[in-house]
Motif scaffolding. Sequence first.
Motif, short mmCIF file in Angstrom:
data_model
loop_
_atom_site.label_atom_id
_atom_site.label_comp_id
_atom_site.label_asym_id
_atom_site.label_seq_id
_atom_site.Cartn_x
_atom_site.Cartn_y
_atom_site.Cartn_z
N MET A 1 -5.36 -10.07 -4.20
CA MET A 1 -4.53 -9.50 -3.14
C MET A 1 -5.01 -9.81 -1.72
O MET A 1 -4.20 -10.22 -0.88
CB MET A 1 -4.35 -7.99 -3.34
CG MET A 1 -3.41 -7.68 -4.49
SD MET A 1 -3.25 -5.92 -4.81
CE MET A 1 -2.40 -5.39 -3.34
N PRO A 2 -6.30 -9.64 -1.39
CA PRO A 2 -6.69 -9.93 -0.01
C PRO A 2 -6.43 -11.37 0.41
O PRO A 2 -5.93 -11.62 1.52
CB PRO A 2 -8.20 -9.62 0.01
CG PRO A 2 -8.42 -8.72 -1.16
CD PRO A 2 -7.39 -9.10 -2.18
N ASP A 3 -6.73 -12.32 -0.47
CA ASP A 3 -6.49 -13.73 -0.14
C ASP A 3 -5.00 -14.01 -0.01
O ASP A 3 -4.57 -14.73 0.90
CB ASP A 3 -7.09 -14.64 -1.21
CG ASP A 3 -8.62 -14.61 -1.20
OD1 ASP A 3 -9.19 -14.25 -0.15
OD2 ASP A 3 -9.22 -14.94 -2.24
N LEU A 4 -4.21 -13.47 -0.93
CA LEU A 4 -2.76 -13.68 -0.86
C LEU A 4 -2.19 -13.08 0.42
O LEU A 4 -1.34 -13.69 1.07
CB LEU A 4 -2.07 -13.06 -2.08
CG LEU A 4 -2.22 -13.82 -3.40
CD1 LEU A 4 -1.59 -13.01 -4.53
CD2 LEU A 4 -1.59 -15.19 -3.32
N LEU B 1 6.31 -10.61 0.39
CA LEU B 1 6.05 -11.90 -0.24
C LEU B 1 4.90 -11.79 -1.24
O LEU B 1 5.00 -12.28 -2.37
CB LEU B 1 5.73 -12.93 0.85
CG LEU B 1 5.44 -14.36 0.41
CD1 LEU B 1 6.65 -14.97 -0.26
CD2 LEU B 1 5.04 -15.19 1.63
N CYS B 2 3.85 -11.13 -0.83
CA CYS B 2 2.69 -10.95 -1.70
C CYS B 2 3.07 -10.15 -2.96
O CYS B 2 2.70 -10.52 -4.07
CB CYS B 2 1.58 -10.25 -0.92
SG CYS B 2 0.01 -10.18 -1.79
N GLN B 3 3.83 -9.10 -2.79
CA GLN B 3 4.24 -8.27 -3.93
C GLN B 3 5.14 -9.05 -4.89
O GLN B 3 5.00 -8.93 -6.11
CB GLN B 3 4.95 -7.01 -3.44
CG GLN B 3 4.01 -6.02 -2.81
CD GLN B 3 4.74 -4.82 -2.24
OE1 GLN B 3 5.94 -4.68 -2.38
NE2 GLN B 3 3.99 -3.95 -1.58
N GLU B 4 6.04 -9.86 -4.36
CA GLU B 4 6.91 -10.66 -5.22
C GLU B 4 6.09 -11.62 -6.07
O GLU B 4 6.32 -11.76 -7.27
CB GLU B 4 7.92 -11.45 -4.37
CG GLU B 4 9.00 -10.61 -3.75
CD GLU B 4 9.89 -11.42 -2.82
OE1 GLU B 4 10.01 -12.64 -3.02
OE2 GLU B 4 10.46 -10.83 -1.89
N ASN C 1 5.47 -21.53 -2.52
CA ASN C 1 6.80 -21.83 -3.04
C ASN C 1 7.77 -20.67 -2.81
O ASN C 1 8.93 -20.87 -2.44
CB ASN C 1 6.73 -22.17 -4.53
CG ASN C 1 6.07 -23.50 -4.79
OD1 ASN C 1 5.97 -24.34 -3.90
ND2 ASN C 1 5.61 -23.70 -6.00
N GLN C 2 7.29 -19.45 -3.00
CA GLN C 2 8.14 -18.27 -2.78
C GLN C 2 8.51 -18.17 -1.30
O GLN C 2 9.65 -17.83 -0.97
CB GLN C 2 7.41 -17.00 -3.24
CG GLN C 2 8.23 -15.75 -3.17
CD GLN C 2 9.35 -15.74 -4.19
OE1 GLN C 2 9.21 -16.27 -5.28
NE2 GLN C 2 10.48 -15.15 -3.85
#
Length: 157
Positions: free
Chosen positions: A15-18, A35-38, A66-67
Amino acid sequence: MPQPDPLTAPLTDLMPDLMRVARRLTRETDRSQDLCQEVLLKLWVRLDAGAEIDDLRAYAMTALRNQHRQSLRRDQIPLGAPEVETMTLPNALDACALSETLCAIRRLPRDQERLMRMVAAGETSPADLARRTGLAPGTVMSRLARARARLRADLGL
């Protein structure tokens, strides 16, 4: 008490990196969190389905980019275009319901779980299911009926 999901820890570690990369891509806190949650949800569903990913961090970063590109293309569609009318955005309640359903399927007896996973993957013909599993069509139908009844009970439907 339910056991913690073994998929949660590796995803939580990402999570932190994303979030850092998502904030750099979107330049907006709310959009970066969405975006991160998706991406995390898609990764969780993919891993839960049994996919083997060699380098989870690299895969997650690629999925995030990509998202983001997909969301940019979606945002460029002019309002009133036919694509906008047919497009549905992710719904948190649907995602939670999907997660609950996947957990309930995992709790089924092994033979019923296998059949329900095949149905969830798009195989709906009892004859095809029977051929793929080596079971009689009547056996497939009765196991699916029992599995669906148990899922309805487990999910309170």
